[in-house]
Scaffold this active site. Structure first.
Site, PDB file in Angstrom:
ATOM      1  N   CYS A 181       3.426   8.627   0.974  1.00  0.00           N
ATOM      2  CA  CYS A 181       3.942   7.693   1.974  1.00  0.00           C
ATOM      3  C   CYS A 181       4.091   6.350   1.261  1.00  0.00           C
ATOM      4  CB  CYS A 181       2.959   7.603   3.139  1.00  0.00           C
ATOM      5  SG  CYS A 181       3.427   6.353   4.345  1.00  0.00           S
ATOM      6  N   GLU A 232       0.827  -1.200   0.000  1.00  0.00           N
ATOM      7  CA  GLU A 232       0.000   0.000   0.000  1.00  0.00           C
ATOM      8  C   GLU A 232       0.861   1.250   0.000  1.00  0.00           C
ATOM      9  OE1 GLU A 232      -2.580  -0.659   3.356  1.00  0.00           O
ATOM     10  OE2 GLU A 232      -3.946  -1.865   2.155  1.00  0.00           O
ATOM     11  N   CYS A 252       6.598  -4.739  15.531  1.00  0.00           N
ATOM     12  CA  CYS A 252       6.202  -3.677  16.464  1.00  0.00           C
ATOM     13  C   CYS A 252       4.745  -3.957  16.859  1.00  0.00           C
ATOM     14  CB  CYS A 252       6.317  -2.303  15.814  1.00  0.00           C
ATOM     15  SG  CYS A 252       7.991  -1.947  15.252  1.00  0.00           S
ATOM     16  N   CYS A 262       1.545  -2.076  15.315  1.00  0.00           N
ATOM     17  CA  CYS A 262       1.521  -1.836  13.875  1.00  0.00           C
ATOM     18  C   CYS A 262       0.751  -2.925  13.130  1.00  0.00           C
ATOM     19  CB  CYS A 262       2.960  -1.772  13.373  1.00  0.00           C
ATOM     20  SG  CYS A 262       3.072  -1.695  11.586  1.00  0.00           S
ATOM     21  N   CYS A 297      -1.350   6.343  10.034  1.00  0.00           N
ATOM     22  CA  CYS A 297      -0.091   5.780  10.507  1.00  0.00           C
ATOM     23  C   CYS A 297      -0.308   4.467  11.260  1.00  0.00           C
ATOM     24  CB  CYS A 297       0.559   6.797  11.421  1.00  0.00           C
ATOM     25  SG  CYS A 297       2.173   6.316  11.926  1.00  0.00           S
ATOM     26  N   CYS A 340       6.391  -6.990   6.969  1.00  0.00           N
ATOM     27  CA  CYS A 340       7.529  -6.517   7.768  1.00  0.00           C
ATOM     28  C   CYS A 340       7.932  -7.587   8.763  1.00  0.00           C
ATOM     29  CB  CYS A 340       7.159  -5.231   8.504  1.00  0.00           C
ATOM     30  SG  CYS A 340       8.584  -4.485   9.326  1.00  0.00           S
TER      31      CYS A 340
END
Ligand code: SF4
Length: 346
Positions: free
Chosen positions: A106, A93, A117, A120, A338, A113
């Site tokens: 962005c 994305e 975290c 996230c 975010c 990933c």
């Protein structure tokens, strides 16, 4: 039959060498490179100043992979989230973030990933692969087009804050930034680009040694090791002192101030001691702080702290003469904010 190579994986020098090997002039490599990057050719047929035989020869040796904007969602506030289909069918994305007089892209650097975290959404996808330089570059080109179409001006800024950890795809991210900044690419100023990392000391030092000209942001979220380690497992491997050491090295080489990205979460880092720790940490390195509004991911335990907690941070940082900005979240209604990128459109 051997698999054809993606021609955009080649550097300009490699393309020039390819033509020399084929008994052609190195200049032909420059022409093709310009078609691929500055003119955005999607097929060899598009390369009208290249002879038919040469185009056929290229066709026999290479493919040109391009991303496809598979789905586009527009938020009430003008934010656009793109689901990008890669040549192998995987999806990442990217987001167009509009503000009054500028547009920020962005972009993602990896599919999924590996860093886990806790707050996230992307972390839940796990890492599938790194993006190639052209796949990163194409996200920027797509958002630039959308900016011209929907905002009537070109793209002004780029942040590497989409899916993935850019410093774990170091070579490809730097190659993409080269293409974005060079005159035979998009010609954007590196000062308009920010690479955002969880803070991998070894790679931050490498950036400094490589004399990069773009901005560096670090997702800090706590200046207390025990608190940070609970949210970001990377902190167990390299703690805040090691991070500070790398950032000092970065500053000594680049003279560029680091930005700390920071979310204040309810019950996690919303006390005076947390704000004081951040102020003390910032005093050790030329830096500024972006306080980012957080958007809870569906079943997440992380919730945005109260307005009072944010104000407590602002007061504490300002009392210590540290620059602090509050970044309101954009695109909440389409999960483009975010920490929310998790291929939910697919
Ligand atoms: S915040 Fe960034 S580094 Fe951490 S899991 Fe999400 S995408 Fe990866």
């Amino acid at each position: 039959m051997s698999k054809k190579l993606d021609i955009r994986a080649l550097s300009k020098d490699q393309l020039r060498d390819f033509f020399v090997d084929k008994n052609d002039k190195p200049f032909r490599g420059n022409q093709v490179y310009e078609w691929l990057w500055r003119k955005g050719a999607h097929t060899f047929e598009d390369m009208t100043n290249i002879s038919k035989e040469t185009r056929l020869m290229l066709e026999n040796n290479f493919v040109i992979n391009h991303i496809k904007v598979d789905q586009m969602q527009k938020s009430k506030d003008g934010t656009i989230k793109n689901a990008i289909k890669l040549h192998d069918g995987l999806i990442v994305e990217s987001v167009l973030i509009p503000t009054e007089n500028r547009t920020t892209a962005c972009v993602s650097s990896q599919v999924g990933c590996s860093l886990d975290c806790n707050f996230c959404a992307t972390a839940r996808l796990k890492k599938m692969r790194n993006l190639n330089p052209d796949e990163i570059y194409d996200q920027v080109v797509a958002i630039d087009k959308q900016s011209r179409l929907y905002r009537n001006h070109k793209l002004s800024n780029i942040v590497f804050m989409g899916m993935g950890e850019p410093l774990l795809n170091y070579k490809n991210v730097l190659m993409a930034i080269d293409k974005i900044t060079l005159d035979d690419g998009l010609g954007m100023s590196p000062k308009r680009i920010t690479v955002s990392t969880v803070g991998i000391p070894k790679m931050i030092k490498k950036l400094a040694d490589d004399n990069v000209k773009f901005n560096l942001a670090v997702s800090l979220h706590s200046a207390i090791d025990e608190v940070r380690s609970k949210m970001m497992p990377i902190n167990e491997k390299s703690n805040l002192d090691e991070l500070l050491d790398a950032l000092r090295y970065w500053f000594s080489k680049t003279k560029s101030r680091v930005t700390f990205e920071y979310v204040v979460w309810k019950g996690i880092n919303d006390k005076q001691k947390d704000a004081t720790a951040l102020a003390e940490y910032c005093k050790k390195i030329p830096s500024k702080v972006n306080l980012i509004e957080y958007n809870a991911i569906d079943d997440g335990e992380f919730q945005q702290a109260s307005e009072d907690a944010t104000n407590l941070y602002i007061k504490t940082l300002e009392a210590n003469k540290i620059i602090v900005n509050v970044r309101r979240s954009r695109g909440k209604d389409i999960d483009a904010a975010c920490g929310q990128l998790a291929n939910k459109t697919t």
